[in-house]
Design an enzyme around this catalytic site. Structure first.
Site, mmCIF file in Angstrom:
data_model
loop_
_atom_site.group_PDB
_atom_site.id
_atom_site.type_symbol
_atom_site.label_atom_id
_atom_site.label_comp_id
_atom_site.label_asym_id
_atom_site.label_seq_id
_atom_site.Cartn_x
_atom_site.Cartn_y
_atom_site.Cartn_z
ATOM 1 N N GLY A 94 0.797 -1.232 0.000
ATOM 2 C CA GLY A 94 0.000 0.000 0.000
ATOM 3 C C GLY A 94 0.820 1.269 0.000
ATOM 4 O O GLY A 94 0.477 2.250 0.674
ATOM 5 N N LEU A 95 1.907 1.244 -0.771
ATOM 6 C CA LEU A 95 2.715 2.451 -1.011
ATOM 7 C C LEU A 95 3.265 3.107 0.258
ATOM 8 O O LEU A 95 3.211 4.325 0.409
ATOM 9 C CB LEU A 95 1.917 3.477 -1.836
ATOM 10 C CG LEU A 95 1.534 3.050 -3.243
ATOM 11 C CD1 LEU A 95 0.755 4.157 -3.951
ATOM 12 C CD2 LEU A 95 2.760 2.683 -4.081
ATOM 13 N N ASN A 133 9.527 6.621 -9.066
ATOM 14 C CA ASN A 133 8.215 6.001 -9.281
ATOM 15 C C ASN A 133 7.215 6.826 -8.476
ATOM 16 O O ASN A 133 7.360 6.982 -7.265
ATOM 17 C CB ASN A 133 8.280 4.549 -8.804
ATOM 18 C CG ASN A 133 6.971 3.803 -9.003
ATOM 19 O OD1 ASN A 133 6.028 3.966 -8.240
ATOM 20 N ND2 ASN A 133 6.915 2.975 -10.025
ATOM 21 N N CYS A 153 -1.237 0.452 -9.109
ATOM 22 C CA CYS A 153 -1.086 -0.196 -7.802
ATOM 23 C C CYS A 153 -2.423 -0.786 -7.355
ATOM 24 O O CYS A 153 -3.412 -0.062 -7.228
ATOM 25 C CB CYS A 153 -0.600 0.796 -6.761
ATOM 26 S SG CYS A 153 -0.399 0.009 -5.153
ATOM 27 N N LYS A 182 3.365 3.340 -16.073
ATOM 28 C CA LYS A 182 3.427 1.934 -15.674
ATOM 29 C C LYS A 182 2.030 1.322 -15.707
ATOM 30 O O LYS A 182 1.129 1.718 -14.957
ATOM 31 C CB LYS A 182 4.033 1.804 -14.277
ATOM 32 C CG LYS A 182 4.235 0.347 -13.885
ATOM 33 C CD LYS A 182 5.207 0.211 -12.756
ATOM 34 C CE LYS A 182 5.387 -1.242 -12.351
ATOM 35 N NZ LYS A 182 6.295 -1.387 -11.214
ATOM 36 N N ASN A 195 2.701 -4.238 -13.773
ATOM 37 C CA ASN A 195 2.585 -4.181 -12.323
ATOM 38 C C ASN A 195 2.000 -5.530 -11.870
ATOM 39 O O ASN A 195 1.872 -6.456 -12.675
ATOM 40 C CB ASN A 195 1.697 -3.003 -11.907
ATOM 41 C CG ASN A 195 2.058 -2.489 -10.517
ATOM 42 O OD1 ASN A 195 2.300 -3.280 -9.598
ATOM 43 N ND2 ASN A 195 2.090 -1.179 -10.335
ATOM 44 N N THR A 196 1.647 -5.652 -10.624
ATOM 45 C CA THR A 196 1.208 -6.955 -10.105
ATOM 46 C C THR A 196 -0.218 -7.297 -10.537
ATOM 47 O O THR A 196 -1.038 -6.429 -10.811
ATOM 48 C CB THR A 196 1.284 -6.962 -8.573
ATOM 49 O OG1 THR A 196 0.543 -5.846 -8.086
ATOM 50 C CG2 THR A 196 2.716 -6.878 -8.091
ATOM 51 N N GLY A 232 6.310 -12.319 -9.321
ATOM 52 C CA GLY A 232 7.261 -13.432 -9.281
ATOM 53 C C GLY A 232 7.142 -14.297 -10.524
ATOM 54 O O GLY A 232 6.343 -14.010 -11.431
#
Ligand SMILES: Cc1cc2nc3c(=O)[nH]c(=O)nc-3n(C[C@H](O)[C@H](O)[C@H](O)COP(=O)(O)O)c2cc1C
Length: 303
Positions: free
Chosen positions: A71-72, A99, A129, A164, A191-192, A216
């Site tokens: 959470g940044l 970033n 995010c 991004k 990103n994820t 990953g």
């Protein structure tokens, strides 16, 4: 043998960088090796004000990677400018990417403004995010918002602007085109992926935030596919990432169309991962007689 890559007018010594949020501010890794050997680093996502991030637990292991809902958490852009950036620039030769994130369009513009007269080499705009309530992924999954934020940052930024992108969309090329048409200098992806893990004994999600971002080696095929699609859809250059563990993984991203690559989750299992990725690319070049690393960019031969 040439490993230098020119990306948006900036010369990177080699194409290997570390991914935001997985490498602190770079200086933490000094105890292992001189980070000047990397092409660059993208620092932890910065916001206007310091943030504590989400409640814990906010990290969980999964098959082929991890979930996070950090959470940044970050010290805020002013501390970055007064403490981390001067140290990085005085001691290191690798490029420094800031970033940046925000909850509103104006936040993003203000972040770019506040980094104008600094030694930061490039901005990477996190509109992807999955772990924040306002902004974040909600911006990166709507092409209109991608355009609005790109324009807002571009109008204030002195450095090249890389948007991004989020993988949590049906068609990532739509977001890529929106960023390009709004003036982005480059793109970074991915990103994820939004994910979740449940403890079957307690029936409760492992993460305090319920859901988190999956990263990953498990995400690599999705990321390579997205880089490939985006490279065909836009003319601006791409930074590829998602599950890179070694040199051959990085070469895969470059063949798919990435000019630079970033190493993320791998840093958590091996602090030397990024350096090994760089050396792995050089090994590959020797083995296959590649004189210039730029020859690899987009060189996949589709069936
Ligand atoms: C713990 C953690 C924190 C992250 N924080 C950020 C961040 O602050 N800003 C950002 O743009 N991406 C962030 N990311 C995403 C990574 O930069 C990268 O895009 C993603 O993890 C995919 O690469 P990987 O599979 O090599 O880790 C974070 C990832 C992890 C695992």
């Amino acid at each position: 043998m040439n490993t230098k890559v020119n990306f948006c007018g900036i010369e990177f010594d080699n194409p290997v960088l570390t991914a935001s949020g997985t490498y602190g501010f770079g200086l933490e890794y000094d105890q292992y090796y001189n980070i000047s050997q990397l092409g660059g680093i993208s620092v932890k996502g910065l916001t206007l004000k310091e943030r504590e991030g989400n409640p814990t637990p906010r990290i969980a292991e999964t098959y082929g990677g991890m979930l996070n809902s950090v959470g940044l958490q970050n010290p805020g852009v002013e501390t970055f400018k007064s403490f981390y950036l001067p140290k990085l620039k005085a001691e290191k030769t690798c490029k420094v990417i800031a970033n940046i994130a925000g909850s509103t369009v104006e936040d993003y513009a203000e972040m770019a403004r506040s980094l104008r007269d600094t030694a930061v080499d490039m901005l990477e705009v996190n509109i992807s995010c999955p772990n924040v309530k306002n902004g974040g992924m909600a911006f990166g999954t709507d092409p209109k918002m991608v355009e609005t934020i790109t324009k807002a940052v571009k109008s204030e930024a002195a450095q090249p602007v890389v948007m991004k992108l989020s993988p949590n969309v049906t068609d990532i090329t739509e977001m890529a085109r929106a960023a390009e048409s709004a003036g982005a200098d480059g793109l970074s992806l991915i990103n994820t992926l939004l994910g979740m893990k449940i403890d079957v004994r307690t029936r409760r999600p492992i993460l305090a935030n319920n859901m988190g971002g999956y990263s990953g080696p498990g995400v690599k095929p999705v990321a390579v596919r997205m880089v490939y699609q985006v490279a065909k859809a836009v003319k601006i250059p791409i930074i590829g990432m998602g599950g890179i563990m070694n040199g051959e993984d990085a070469v895969e991203f470059m063949l798919a169309g990435a000019s630079l690559v970033m190493v993320g989750t791998a840093n958590f299992t091996d602090p030397f991962a990024a350096l090994k990725v760089k050396n792995g690319i050089i090994d590959y070049m020797r083995r296959y007689g590649v004189e210039d690393v730029n020859e690899l960019i987009g060189a996949v031969i589709p069936n």
